[in-house]
Design a protein around this motif. Structure first.
Motif, short mmCIF file in Angstrom:
data_model
loop_
_atom_site.label_atom_id
_atom_site.label_comp_id
_atom_site.label_asym_id
_atom_site.label_seq_id
_atom_site.Cartn_x
_atom_site.Cartn_y
_atom_site.Cartn_z
N TYR A 55 -0.56 2.56 -11.46
CA TYR A 55 -0.34 3.79 -10.31
C TYR A 55 -1.85 3.56 -9.60
CZ TYR A 55 -3.47 6.70 -13.48
OH TYR A 55 -4.82 6.79 -14.11
N ARG A 56 -1.61 4.30 -8.43
CA ARG A 56 -2.65 4.16 -7.17
C ARG A 56 -3.37 5.52 -7.69
NH1 ARG A 56 -2.85 0.80 -3.26
NH2 ARG A 56 -0.68 0.32 -3.50
N GLY A 57 -4.81 5.14 -7.88
CA GLY A 57 -5.71 6.18 -8.25
C GLY A 57 -6.12 6.70 -6.90
N PRO A 68 0.85 -1.24 0.12
CA PRO A 68 -0.05 -0.06 -0.13
C PRO A 68 0.79 1.30 0.10
CG PRO A 68 -0.79 -1.72 1.54
CD PRO A 68 0.59 -1.93 1.15
N SER A 69 2.06 1.19 0.59
CA SER A 69 2.90 2.26 0.57
C SER A 69 3.40 2.76 -0.86
CB SER A 69 4.05 2.26 1.47
OG SER A 69 4.86 0.87 1.06
N ILE A 70 3.13 1.93 -2.16
CA ILE A 70 3.95 2.26 -2.95
C ILE A 70 2.59 2.73 -4.11
CG2 ILE A 70 4.89 1.22 -5.24
CD1 ILE A 70 6.21 -0.83 -3.61
N VAL A 71 3.10 3.83 -4.60
CA VAL A 71 1.92 4.58 -5.41
C VAL A 71 2.13 4.44 -7.01
CG1 VAL A 71 1.75 6.39 -3.74
CG2 VAL A 71 3.13 6.64 -5.33
N GLY A 72 3.12 3.94 -7.05
CA GLY A 72 3.17 3.44 -8.73
C GLY A 72 4.46 2.52 -9.02
N CYS A 73 4.17 1.85 -10.28
CA CYS A 73 5.03 0.74 -10.38
C CYS A 73 5.27 0.63 -11.63
CB CYS A 73 4.90 -0.46 -9.70
SG CYS A 73 5.73 -1.82 -10.37
N ALA A 74 6.48 0.69 -12.60
CA ALA A 74 6.65 0.78 -14.03
C ALA A 74 7.82 -0.42 -14.27
CB ALA A 74 6.76 1.95 -14.58
N ILE A 75 7.51 -1.00 -15.55
CA ILE A 75 8.53 -1.62 -15.99
C ILE A 75 8.92 -1.09 -17.50
CG2 ILE A 75 9.33 -4.18 -17.03
CD1 ILE A 75 7.20 -5.14 -15.03
N ALA A 76 10.04 -0.37 -17.48
CA ALA A 76 10.27 0.18 -18.91
C ALA A 76 11.40 -0.71 -19.60
CB ALA A 76 10.93 1.64 -18.49
N LEU A 77 11.38 -1.29 -20.77
CA LEU A 77 12.33 -1.70 -21.43
C LEU A 77 13.03 -0.93 -22.47
CD1 LEU A 77 10.12 -5.06 -22.40
CD2 LEU A 77 11.65 -4.81 -20.56
N ASP A 78 14.07 -1.48 -22.93
CA ASP A 78 15.02 -0.70 -23.81
C ASP A 78 14.19 -0.75 -25.29
OD1 ASP A 78 16.82 0.32 -25.23
OD2 ASP A 78 18.60 -0.98 -24.91
N VAL A 130 10.88 -0.08 -11.81
CA VAL A 130 11.05 1.20 -10.83
C VAL A 130 9.56 1.05 -9.98
CG1 VAL A 130 9.76 2.67 -12.41
CG2 VAL A 130 11.11 3.75 -10.44
N SER A 131 9.85 1.13 -8.36
CA SER A 131 8.72 1.51 -7.55
C SER A 131 8.85 2.75 -6.96
CB SER A 131 8.82 0.45 -6.63
OG SER A 131 8.75 -1.05 -7.17
N ALA A 132 7.70 3.44 -7.17
CA ALA A 132 7.70 4.75 -6.64
C ALA A 132 6.93 5.08 -5.36
CB ALA A 132 7.08 5.85 -7.91
N ILE A 133 7.16 5.86 -4.63
CA ILE A 133 6.44 5.87 -3.46
C ILE A 133 6.24 7.74 -3.46
CG2 ILE A 133 7.37 4.05 -2.11
CD1 ILE A 133 9.68 6.41 -0.84
N SER A 134 5.24 7.98 -2.47
CA SER A 134 4.89 9.50 -2.35
C SER A 134 5.75 10.05 -1.31
CB SER A 134 3.41 9.56 -2.03
OG SER A 134 3.16 10.85 -1.50
N LEU A 135 6.34 11.24 -1.78
CA LEU A 135 7.10 11.85 -0.71
C LEU A 135 6.42 12.42 0.52
CD1 LEU A 135 9.82 13.82 -2.73
CD2 LEU A 135 9.75 11.60 -1.93
#
Length: 489
Positions: free
Chosen positions: A128-130, A102-112, A194-199
């Protein structure tokens, strides 16, 4: 005010009470100053240690939060590397990451993009968490992901790392920070997970580490951007150097330079208009710096409250002591006031009112007994004087009567002598006339005429002699004579 000063000057008990209270107040003030000096030093030392411990606790909490994200990312990353050729699975894994954390607000997999050139496949998978649910997207940020730091740095270095704060525009824009892990295939980096968290979330979770109510915690990266700050406006991807350019502050500039060099310590300065202590310490080996800002008023809050209470207690104690001393001294001086009233009565001549006996054994009691004995002695002495005065008055009355009698006798004597003298004038004058006649005309006088004149002179001489004898007799015998007595010889 003048009446109060006059009343104090006239009251010995008030002056003694003020002297006692003044001495005690000076003594207590000196003792309290010494005590509070050492107390302030101890409180400051304890508060600084508490803030340093809170800083360590904050770093530990940050580390726990970030390590939780890192471990969760590592766990999912293993599955990502094993399903890089399965787009549906990759999208599912991004959603699963949000469902499980729940603490993660967004997750992305970016390929070359070069990895998918010959496959014509999707290169970005994002969830992403809406507001109420988890949504999916095919973009992450305003720019191509290959130009964004969370992708470019891990891709070029081949190491997992946290990216600098950025603004996420998926649902209105708020600051985020991501943990990026390179995706490898055959030892080649083909993408980034990448896993993103809200500051804001991270900042709120760290607030529990505050040692004082108005203390705030912050975390800066090596470029001076805030990763954690209680004011979300400072998380808008602005560095502290940009703020210093807008609002120059030499002390804050010096503090920033010291912190970003990776030093540990604390500094006292005025921050946002309030005197504060800033405690700083580097965070792991990331180049980030954690710091805690504590207001001096909070650091010395316990000391200040203790000082105010002690001042109130001391003021109340001095007031109670003043009242007690006034009452006690007033009570102890009551015999002196009674003696003063007795002295006033004695001065007014009232010697018949007795002075009460004293049962006290101190100097005041001895004075009261001595004064009482003096009053008795004065009473006896005045009674003796009164008796002697009565006797003297009687004697004076008798002497006055005798004096009047003597004066009357003297007056009568004077009158008598005057009468006697008047009676002697005629005979003496006649004798003088006869003597002159005889001395001048004895040749022409007859013997009979001379004899007759001599006889007349003898008669007058005998009369004068009798008058003189009687006057002498009256003078010697104090006889009362009749001034009209015309006895003739």
């Amino acid at each position: 005010m003048k009446n109060l000063i006059l009343a104090i000057r006239k009251s010995l008990s008030a002056r003694l009470s003020l002297c006692v209270v003044g001495f005690v107040a000076i003594f207590f003030m000196a003792a309290l100053l010494v005590m509070f000096y050492y107390a302030r030093t101890a409180v400051k030392k304890e508060a600084l240690a508490k803030s340093e411990a809170a800083l360590d606790g904050m770093i530990q909490q940050i580390d726990n939060r970030l390590r939780t994200v890192e471990k969760a990312s590592i766990n999912i990353h293993w599955n990502v590397e094993h399903h890089v050729n399965e787009p549906a699975t990759l999208q599912y894994l991004t959603r699963k990451m949000l469902d499980s954390n729940p603490s993660i607000v967004g997750c992305a997999i970016a390929l070359d993009p070069s990895f998918c050139e010959d496959k014509d496949c999707q290169t970005l998978f994002c969830s992403y968490r809406g507001t109420d649910s988890i949504s999916m997207s095919d973009h992450f940020g305003n720019r191509p992901y290959t130009e964004q730091e969370w992708y470019s740095l891990p891709y070029s270095t081949g190491e997992a790392q946290w990216s600098d704060p950025t603004i996420e525009n998926l649902r209105g824009g708020y600051p985020i920070m991501g943990y990026s892990i390179p995706i490898r295939q055959h030892e080649r980096v083909i993408g980034v997970f990448v896993s993103a968290i809200s500051l804001e979330w991270l900042s709120h979770t760290i607030e529990a580490a505050r040692p004082f109510p108005r203390t705030f915690c912050s975390l800066m990266n090596q470029s001076g951007a805030f990763i954690i700050h209680p004011d979300s406006s400072y998380l808008q991807a602005r560095t502290i150097y940009e703020q210093l350019e807008e609002y120059p502050d030499q002390n804050l500039q010096q503090l920033t330079d010291v912190m970003l060099k990776g030093n540990t310590g604390h500094m006292s300065l005025t921050l946002y208009g309030a005197p504060s202590y800033v405690f700083y310490k580097p965070y792991r080996n990331t180049g980030w710096t954690a710091n805690i800002v504590s207001l001096k008023s909070d650091v010395f809050d316990t000391y200040d409250r203790l000082l105010k209470r002690m001042i109130l207690i001391m003021a109340g104690g001095m007031l109670v002591l003043l009242l007690y001393c006034s009452y006690y001294i007033h009570f102890q001086l009551r015999p002196l006031r009674m003696l003063d009233l007795s002295a006033q009565r004695l001065a007014a001549g009232h010697f018949d009112k007795p002075i009460a006996d004293s049962y006290r054994k101190d100097e005041v009691g001895a004075l009261q007994k001595s004064f009482r004995a003096m009053q008795r002695s004065l009473g006896r002495y005045l009674a003796t004087i009164e008796q002697r005065k009565t006797v003297l008055d009687r004697q004076n009355d008798a002497l006055r009567v005798a004096r009047e009698k003597v004066r009357e006798a003297d007056r009568l004597k004077s009158v008598f002598v005057h009468n006697m003298t008047g009676q002697m004038v005629q005979p003496v004058t006649r004798i003088n006339t006869l003597v002159d006649t005889i001395s001048k005309e004895h040749d022409h006088l007859k013997h009979e005429e001379v004899a007759e004149m001599v006889n007349e002179m003898a008669e007058h001489t005998h009369s004068v002699t009798q008058l003189l004898d009687k006057t002498i007799e009256v003078s010697l015998n104090n006889q009362t004579v009749n001034p009209d007595d015309n006895t003739n010889t």
